[in-house]
Design a protein around this motif. Structure first.
Motif, PDB file in Angstrom:
ATOM      1  N   SER A   1       0.856  -1.188   0.000  1.00  0.00           N
ATOM      2  CA  SER A   1       0.000   0.000   0.000  1.00  0.00           C
ATOM      3  C   SER A   1       0.889   1.233   0.000  1.00  0.00           C
ATOM      4  O   SER A   1       2.030   1.192   0.491  1.00  0.00           O
ATOM      5  CB  SER A   1      -0.897   0.003   1.245  1.00  0.00           C
ATOM      6  N   LEU A   2       0.355   2.330  -0.536  1.00  0.00           N
ATOM      7  CA  LEU A   2       1.073   3.599  -0.377  1.00  0.00           C
ATOM      8  C   LEU A   2       1.237   3.938   1.099  1.00  0.00           C
ATOM      9  O   LEU A   2       2.186   4.634   1.474  1.00  0.00           O
ATOM     10  CB  LEU A   2       0.326   4.730  -1.093  1.00  0.00           C
ATOM     11  N   ALA A   3       0.333   3.411   1.945  1.00  0.00           N
ATOM     12  CA  ALA A   3       0.457   3.621   3.398  1.00  0.00           C
ATOM     13  C   ALA A   3       1.693   2.938   3.954  1.00  0.00           C
ATOM     14  O   ALA A   3       2.150   3.264   5.047  1.00  0.00           O
ATOM     15  CB  ALA A   3      -0.788   3.093   4.116  1.00  0.00           C
ATOM     16  N   GLY A   4       2.265   1.996   3.205  1.00  0.00           N
ATOM     17  CA  GLY A   4       3.499   1.354   3.615  1.00  0.00           C
ATOM     18  C   GLY A   4       4.735   2.099   3.151  1.00  0.00           C
ATOM     19  O   GLY A   4       5.853   1.765   3.548  1.00  0.00           O
ATOM     20  N   ARG A   5       4.536   3.109   2.318  1.00  0.00           N
ATOM     21  CA  ARG A   5       5.650   3.923   1.828  1.00  0.00           C
ATOM     22  C   ARG A   5       5.810   5.199   2.638  1.00  0.00           C
ATOM     23  O   ARG A   5       6.889   5.787   2.690  1.00  0.00           O
ATOM     24  CB  ARG A   5       5.435   4.271   0.350  1.00  0.00           C
ATOM     25  N   ALA A   6       4.727   5.649   3.241  1.00  0.00           N
ATOM     26  CA  ALA A   6       4.768   6.848   4.082  1.00  0.00           C
ATOM     27  C   ALA A   6       3.752   6.667   5.206  1.00  0.00           C
ATOM     28  O   ALA A   6       2.653   6.151   4.976  1.00  0.00           O
ATOM     29  CB  ALA A   6       4.440   8.104   3.271  1.00  0.00           C
ATOM     30  N   PRO A   7       4.082   7.057   6.433  1.00  0.00           N
ATOM     31  CA  PRO A   7       3.162   6.862   7.570  1.00  0.00           C
ATOM     32  C   PRO A   7       1.813   7.523   7.325  1.00  0.00           C
ATOM     33  O   PRO A   7       1.738   8.633   6.795  1.00  0.00           O
ATOM     34  CB  PRO A   7       3.901   7.536   8.733  1.00  0.00           C
ATOM     35  N   LEU A   8       0.754   6.825   7.714  1.00  0.00           N
ATOM     36  CA  LEU A   8      -0.597   7.349   7.500  1.00  0.00           C
ATOM     37  C   LEU A   8      -1.298   7.528   8.834  1.00  0.00           C
ATOM     38  O   LEU A   8      -1.584   6.556   9.544  1.00  0.00           O
ATOM     39  CB  LEU A   8      -1.399   6.385   6.611  1.00  0.00           C
ATOM     40  N   GLN A   9      -1.560   8.772   9.168  1.00  0.00           N
ATOM     41  CA  GLN A   9      -2.286   9.101  10.391  1.00  0.00           C
ATOM     42  C   GLN A   9      -3.672   8.458  10.365  1.00  0.00           C
ATOM     43  O   GLN A   9      -4.345   8.440   9.350  1.00  0.00           O
ATOM     44  CB  GLN A   9      -2.419  10.620  10.488  1.00  0.00           C
ATOM     45  N   GLY A  10      -4.096   7.905  11.494  1.00  0.00           N
ATOM     46  CA  GLY A  10      -5.395   7.255  11.552  1.00  0.00           C
ATOM     47  C   GLY A  10      -5.371   5.817  11.075  1.00  0.00           C
ATOM     48  O   GLY A  10      -6.407   5.155  11.039  1.00  0.00           O
ATOM     49  N   ALA A  11      -4.182   5.347  10.693  1.00  0.00           N
ATOM     50  CA  ALA A  11      -4.037   3.960  10.240  1.00  0.00           C
ATOM     51  C   ALA A  11      -2.654   3.458  10.637  1.00  0.00           C
ATOM     52  O   ALA A  11      -1.935   2.870   9.839  1.00  0.00           O
ATOM     53  CB  ALA A  11      -4.235   3.868   8.732  1.00  0.00           C
ATOM     54  N   ALA A  12      -2.286   3.702  11.890  1.00  0.00           N
ATOM     55  CA  ALA A  12      -0.913   3.434  12.332  1.00  0.00           C
ATOM     56  C   ALA A  12      -0.543   1.961  12.208  1.00  0.00           C
ATOM     57  O   ALA A  12       0.537   1.622  11.704  1.00  0.00           O
ATOM     58  CB  ALA A  12      -0.731   3.907  13.776  1.00  0.00           C
ATOM     59  N   THR A  13      -1.422   1.070  12.647  1.00  0.00           N
ATOM     60  CA  THR A  13      -1.099  -0.356  12.586  1.00  0.00           C
ATOM     61  C   THR A  13      -1.071  -0.845  11.146  1.00  0.00           C
ATOM     62  O   THR A  13      -0.149  -1.564  10.728  1.00  0.00           O
ATOM     63  CB  THR A  13      -2.111  -1.180  13.400  1.00  0.00           C
ATOM     64  N   TYR A  14      -2.071  -0.472  10.372  1.00  0.00           N
ATOM     65  CA  TYR A  14      -2.109  -0.864   8.961  1.00  0.00           C
ATOM     66  C   TYR A  14      -0.868  -0.359   8.236  1.00  0.00           C
ATOM     67  O   TYR A  14      -0.195  -1.104   7.512  1.00  0.00           O
ATOM     68  CB  TYR A  14      -3.377  -0.316   8.306  1.00  0.00           C
ATOM     69  N   SER A  15      -0.551   0.910   8.435  1.00  0.00           N
ATOM     70  CA  SER A  15       0.626   1.511   7.815  1.00  0.00           C
ATOM     71  C   SER A  15       1.897   0.786   8.247  1.00  0.00           C
ATOM     72  O   SER A  15       2.777   0.496   7.427  1.00  0.00           O
ATOM     73  CB  SER A  15       0.706   2.996   8.191  1.00  0.00           C
ATOM     74  N   GLY A  16       1.986   0.473   9.544  1.00  0.00           N
ATOM     75  CA  GLY A  16       3.161  -0.224  10.055  1.00  0.00           C
ATOM     76  C   GLY A  16       3.329  -1.609   9.464  1.00  0.00           C
ATOM     77  O   GLY A  16       4.450  -2.018   9.117  1.00  0.00           O
ATOM     78  N   THR A  17       2.216  -2.352   9.318  1.00  0.00           N
ATOM     79  CA  THR A  17       2.323  -3.700   8.761  1.00  0.00           C
ATOM     80  C   THR A  17       2.704  -3.659   7.285  1.00  0.00           C
ATOM     81  O   THR A  17       3.499  -4.483   6.822  1.00  0.00           O
ATOM     82  CB  THR A  17       1.005  -4.489   8.930  1.00  0.00           C
ATOM     83  N   LYS A  18       2.153  -2.720   6.552  1.00  0.00           N
ATOM     84  CA  LYS A  18       2.484  -2.623   5.129  1.00  0.00           C
ATOM     85  C   LYS A  18       3.911  -2.124   4.919  1.00  0.00           C
ATOM     86  O   LYS A  18       4.593  -2.529   3.961  1.00  0.00           O
ATOM     87  CB  LYS A  18       1.483  -1.709   4.418  1.00  0.00           C
ATOM     88  N   SER A  19       4.375  -1.255   5.806  1.00  0.00           N
ATOM     89  CA  SER A  19       5.766  -0.806   5.740  1.00  0.00           C
ATOM     90  C   SER A  19       6.711  -1.974   6.014  1.00  0.00           C
ATOM     91  O   SER A  19       7.726  -2.156   5.319  1.00  0.00           O
ATOM     92  CB  SER A  19       6.002   0.314   6.750  1.00  0.00           C
ATOM     93  N   GLY A  20       6.371  -2.775   7.025  1.00  0.00           N
ATOM     94  CA  GLY A  20       7.174  -3.951   7.323  1.00  0.00           C
ATOM     95  C   GLY A  20       7.189  -4.943   6.174  1.00  0.00           C
ATOM     96  O   GLY A  20       8.221  -5.545   5.861  1.00  0.00           O
ATOM     97  N   LEU A  21       6.034  -5.112   5.522  1.00  0.00           N
ATOM     98  CA  LEU A  21       5.933  -6.024   4.387  1.00  0.00           C
ATOM     99  C   LEU A  21       6.816  -5.547   3.238  1.00  0.00           C
ATOM    100  O   LEU A  21       7.484  -6.345   2.575  1.00  0.00           O
ATOM    101  CB  LEU A  21       4.474  -6.121   3.940  1.00  0.00           C
ATOM    102  N   ARG A  22       6.833  -4.237   3.020  1.00  0.00           N
ATOM    103  CA  ARG A  22       7.677  -3.673   1.950  1.00  0.00           C
ATOM    104  C   ARG A  22       9.163  -3.868   2.270  1.00  0.00           C
ATOM    105  O   ARG A  22       9.948  -4.242   1.389  1.00  0.00           O
ATOM    106  CB  ARG A  22       7.345  -2.191   1.778  1.00  0.00           C
ATOM    107  N   ALA A  23       9.556  -3.617   3.508  1.00  0.00           N
ATOM    108  CA  ALA A  23      10.957  -3.807   3.888  1.00  0.00           C
ATOM    109  C   ALA A  23      11.370  -5.267   3.732  1.00  0.00           C
ATOM    110  O   ALA A  23      12.463  -5.574   3.232  1.00  0.00           O
ATOM    111  CB  ALA A  23      11.170  -3.345   5.329  1.00  0.00           C
ATOM    112  N   PHE A  24      10.497  -6.172   4.147  1.00  0.00           N
ATOM    113  CA  PHE A  24      10.766  -7.603   3.997  1.00  0.00           C
ATOM    114  C   PHE A  24      10.944  -7.958   2.525  1.00  0.00           C
ATOM    115  O   PHE A  24      11.840  -8.743   2.159  1.00  0.00           O
ATOM    116  CB  PHE A  24       9.613  -8.404   4.609  1.00  0.00           C
TER     117      PHE A  24
END
Length: 277
Positions: free
Chosen positions: A146-169
């Motif tokens: 998700s684009l939320a995994g490329r930049a932090p998204l206010q109001g979706a901290a957990t979702y953003s964090g999981t997608k960011s982790g998925l992208r790094a992986f």
């Protein structure tokens, strides 16, 4: 090229269902499609739709992939039916919307299980069954980020964090497996015109709708392209991907533009509500 075997999670609707049709069309020489989702009814309906393709064999599996044992059962059943796995599409996702402080630990755990742990589990389970690449046969693991995994998204901290982790992986595993000719990639879309956000339009953050909407078919086309190629990431829409890069590198830019993006999103939301009505 003979038949390839593709495992798709979250296959019963939205991007997952579009992927099913996308792979069916992309491999006319034959494709074994393993359709995984929690609800069997949607999978059976999709299986009926696939009858139009003479080149397709299907296996439908109802499973909650947030559970490691369920992931093992999916891989075991696939190998028993088809003998190998060429492509894994980690598409299943979960988003309990709202501020982190208002979410329960159970909701947070469920998002981590589905969005992050399950893709890692499945990647580890399918790798031993991937065959050496030959005659243009794809070998790939594709994540739906998700684009939320490329930049932090206010109001979706957990979702953003999981997608960011998925992208790094994805990027780390891509480097590990490059010499083995297994492509690990991620598609990072903005808003997609599916029930995932359209059925919960009042709960979705306004800023989400500030970006152009992609169709499930457009995202599926990117997933098929990643599975068949060597790129590591496709962000879509293209310009939105560039904005998220700026927002990540320059947090002040993200905060300064947030108000404008919320305004644009609210206006677009009204248009989507009218369309739905």
């Amino acid at each position: 090229m003979g038949s390839i075997t593709v495992v798709i999670t979250g296959a019963s609707k939205g991007v997952g269902a579009a992927c099913v049709h996308g792979f069916a069309k992309a491999f006319p020489d034959g494709v074994n499609l393993v359709l995984v989702a929690r609800g069997i009814a949607g999978l059976k309906k999709l299986e009926e739709e696939l009858a139009q393709y003479a080149n397709v064999k299907t296996l439908t599996l109802a499973a909650d992939i947030g559970d490691l044992q369920a992931c093992k059962a999916v891989v075991d059943a696939t190998i028993e039916a088809f003998g190998c796995i060429n492509v894994l599409v980690n598409n299943a996702g979960l988003h309990h919307r709202g501020n982190f402080s208002e979410q329960t630990p159970e909701q947070i755990a469920a998002m981590v299980d589905i969005n992050l742990k399950a893709p890692l589990y499945l990647a580890a389970l399918v790798l031993p069954h991937m065959q050496p690449k030959a005659n243009g046969t794809p070998n790939a693991i594709v994540m739906v980020g998700s684009l939320a995994g490329r930049a932090p998204l206010q109001g979706a901290a957990t979702y953003s964090g999981t997608k960011s982790g998925l992208r790094a992986f994805t990027y780390a595993l891509s480097d590990e497996l490059r010499e083995k000719h297994i492509n690990v990639a991620v598609v990072s879309p903005g808003p997609i015109d599916t029930s995932f956000i359209m059925d919960e339009i009042d709960e979705v953050e306004d800023i989400v709708y500030s970006q152009p909407m992609s169709s499930p078919e457009q995202v599926a086309d990117s997933i098929v392209a990643l599975a068949s190629g060597e790129n590591t990431e496709i962000s879509m829409p293209w310009f939105s991907g560039k904005l998220t890069t700026l927002g990540y590198l320059f947090p002040r830019f993200r905060r300064v533009t947030r108000g404008l993006l919320y305004q644009i999103g609210r206006k677009n939301k009204d248009k989507y509500r009218q369309r739905k009505a």
